[in-house]
Write a protein that holds these residues in place. Structure first.
Motif, PDB file in Angstrom:
ATOM      1  N   ASN A  27     -13.518  -5.412  -6.851  1.00 50.87           N
ATOM      2  CA  ASN A  27     -14.568  -4.664  -7.538  1.00 50.87           C
ATOM      3  C   ASN A  27     -14.196  -4.357  -8.976  1.00 50.87           C
ATOM      4  O   ASN A  27     -14.461  -3.279  -9.488  1.00 50.87           O
ATOM      5  CB  ASN A  27     -14.860  -3.344  -6.802  1.00 50.87           C
ATOM      6  CG  ASN A  27     -15.360  -3.584  -5.399  1.00 50.87           C
ATOM      7  OD1 ASN A  27     -16.199  -4.437  -5.165  1.00 50.87           O
ATOM      8  ND2 ASN A  27     -14.829  -2.821  -4.452  1.00 50.87           N
ATOM      9  N   GLY A  83      -9.086   7.053  -0.551  1.00 51.23           N
ATOM     10  CA  GLY A  83      -9.609   7.506  -1.833  1.00 51.23           C
ATOM     11  C   GLY A  83      -8.657   7.249  -2.986  1.00 51.23           C
ATOM     12  O   GLY A  83      -8.738   7.896  -4.028  1.00 51.23           O
ATOM     13  N   SER A 135      -8.545   2.367  -0.519  1.00 50.70           N
ATOM     14  CA  SER A 135      -9.909   2.883  -0.627  1.00 50.70           C
ATOM     15  C   SER A 135     -10.203   3.860   0.500  1.00 50.70           C
ATOM     16  O   SER A 135     -10.873   4.875   0.304  1.00 50.70           O
ATOM     17  CB  SER A 135     -10.910   1.722  -0.600  1.00 50.70           C
ATOM     18  OG  SER A 135     -12.234   2.206  -0.700  1.00 50.70           O
ATOM     19  N   LYS A 185      -6.517  -0.275  -9.057  1.00 53.05           N
ATOM     20  CA  LYS A 185      -7.349  -0.822 -10.135  1.00 53.05           C
ATOM     21  C   LYS A 185      -6.724  -0.554 -11.498  1.00 53.05           C
ATOM     22  O   LYS A 185      -6.790  -1.392 -12.394  1.00 53.05           O
ATOM     23  CB  LYS A 185      -8.754  -0.222 -10.057  1.00 53.05           C
ATOM     24  CG  LYS A 185      -9.544  -0.694  -8.842  1.00 53.05           C
ATOM     25  CD  LYS A 185     -10.901  -0.020  -8.773  1.00 53.05           C
ATOM     26  CE  LYS A 185     -11.652  -0.446  -7.515  1.00 53.05           C
ATOM     27  NZ  LYS A 185     -12.954   0.234  -7.387  1.00 53.05           N
ATOM     28  N   ASP A 193      -7.932   3.948  -4.238  1.00 54.33           N
ATOM     29  CA  ASP A 193      -8.032   2.593  -4.770  1.00 54.33           C
ATOM     30  C   ASP A 193      -8.001   2.568  -6.295  1.00 54.33           C
ATOM     31  O   ASP A 193      -7.685   1.549  -6.899  1.00 54.33           O
ATOM     32  CB  ASP A 193      -9.284   1.883  -4.250  1.00 54.33           C
ATOM     33  CG  ASP A 193     -10.555   2.691  -4.471  1.00 54.33           C
ATOM     34  OD1 ASP A 193     -10.507   3.922  -4.301  1.00 54.33           O
ATOM     35  OD2 ASP A 193     -11.594   2.099  -4.795  1.00 54.33           O
ATOM     36  N   GLY A 199      -6.262  -2.955  -1.602  1.00 56.76           N
ATOM     37  CA  GLY A 199      -7.384  -2.181  -2.127  1.00 56.76           C
ATOM     38  C   GLY A 199      -8.205  -1.551  -1.017  1.00 56.76           C
ATOM     39  O   GLY A 199      -8.624  -0.395  -1.115  1.00 56.76           O
ATOM     40  N   ASN A 200      -8.429  -2.303   0.065  1.00 56.79           N
ATOM     41  CA  ASN A 200      -9.180  -1.761   1.200  1.00 56.79           C
ATOM     42  C   ASN A 200      -8.444  -0.591   1.846  1.00 56.79           C
ATOM     43  O   ASN A 200      -9.046   0.423   2.205  1.00 56.79           O
ATOM     44  CB  ASN A 200      -9.418  -2.856   2.245  1.00 56.79           C
ATOM     45  CG  ASN A 200     -10.438  -3.885   1.792  1.00 56.79           C
ATOM     46  OD1 ASN A 200     -11.193  -3.652   0.854  1.00 56.79           O
ATOM     47  ND2 ASN A 200     -10.451  -5.030   2.444  1.00 56.79           N
ATOM     48  N   LYS A 204       0.835  -1.204   0.000  1.00 55.12           N
ATOM     49  CA  LYS A 204       0.000   0.000   0.000  1.00 55.12           C
ATOM     50  C   LYS A 204       0.868   1.252   0.000  1.00 55.12           C
ATOM     51  O   LYS A 204       0.610   2.216  -0.734  1.00 55.12           O
ATOM     52  CB  LYS A 204      -0.926  -0.023   1.213  1.00 55.12           C
ATOM     53  CG  LYS A 204      -1.664   1.289   1.483  1.00 55.12           C
ATOM     54  CD  LYS A 204      -1.085   1.986   2.701  1.00 55.12           C
ATOM     55  CE  LYS A 204      -1.853   3.232   3.074  1.00 55.12           C
ATOM     56  NZ  LYS A 204      -1.220   3.971   4.191  1.00 55.12           N
TER      57      LYS A 204
END
Length: 235
Positions: free
Chosen positions: A232, A204, A201, A210, A206, A197-198, A140
């Motif tokens: 997602n 803001g 996210s 993707k 994420d 991803g969490n 991350k």
């Protein structure tokens, strides 16, 4: 390896709440003890590699931002685009070298492809382990700092067309090993990308992950494994 020496490398409660594993709503885990041990050891090896890279790269990304911000703050008549190129170019080259070395190490972290071959054949549903949480936090930071700086710099350099012409290809080059590192981790320990991803996210960011997943084709691979819902990315 220690975590990056900055606030971004420190776990906070918000991050920990985002650390939900791919099987967070189930305790099903049919891995053997040996497979669990292999996964944990691999996650720790990858974490050490990425944390080490972060310690070297994060200061470079901060310097890149600082140089661009300082030039942007000058009056238009005082701006010197060549000065900006001379300051930022070696930092981008150094950062790319570090990430290329890390990407090669990630590629070699699973000798014999024991884990990756199993991951392609079977997807385990299990709660996130501490080793996976550590790896997700490290990745991350890398995506946030490197990927975030690349996107930020591209936008900022719109005000410096000459500098953008020289630095744009270097920003693209820096993004390539980052993409390959994310892809490498994703093929070895797919659920870790869900954790990343969490975390992103919550900031803001994420969309950065993707975009990388789409660029590598991992979204198509994940769809075949039934993992696309984690990130997602299902169309």
């Amino acid at each position: 390896m220690s975590s990056p020496p900055s606030e971004i490398g420190v776990h906070d409660r918000r991050d920990e709440r985002g650390m939900q594993g791919p099987g967070s709503d189930t305790t099903s885990d049919d891995r053997t003890d040996d497979q669990k041990k292999q996964d944990a050891e691999l996650a720790n090896r990858l974490s050490a590699l990425i944390e080490d890279a972060n310690e070297k790269v994060v200061p470079l990304t901060k310097m890149i931002r600082k140089h661009i911000e300082n030039m942007d703050a000058r009056k238009e008549e005082d701006r010197d685009e060549q000065e900006l190129v001379d300051a930022v170019k070696p930092l981008l080259i150094q950062a790319e070298k570090i990430l290329n070395e890390t990407q090669g190490a990630v590629k070699g972290a699973d000798p014999g492809n024991k884990v990756s071959n199993r991951a392609k054949r079977h997807v385990d549903a299990h709660n996130a382990t501490p080793e996976e949480q550590r790896l997700a936090q490290a990745l991350k930071v890398m995506v946030e700092e490197v990927g975030g700086t690349i996107e930020w710099a591209r936008n900022k350099l719109d005000s410096f067309p000459k500098a953008k012409r020289d630095l744009g290809p270097l920003l693209d080059a820096l993004g390539q090993p980052l993409t390959q590192i994310v892809a490498g981790v994703g093929m070895l320990l797919a659920g870790v990308l869900n954790l990343v991803g969490n975390l992103l996210s919550g900031l803001g960011l994420d969309g950065l992950l993707k975009g990388i997943i789409g660029a590598t084709g991992l979204d198509k691979i994940y769809k075949g494994l039934g993992l696309d819902k984690w990130l997602n990315t299902k169309k």
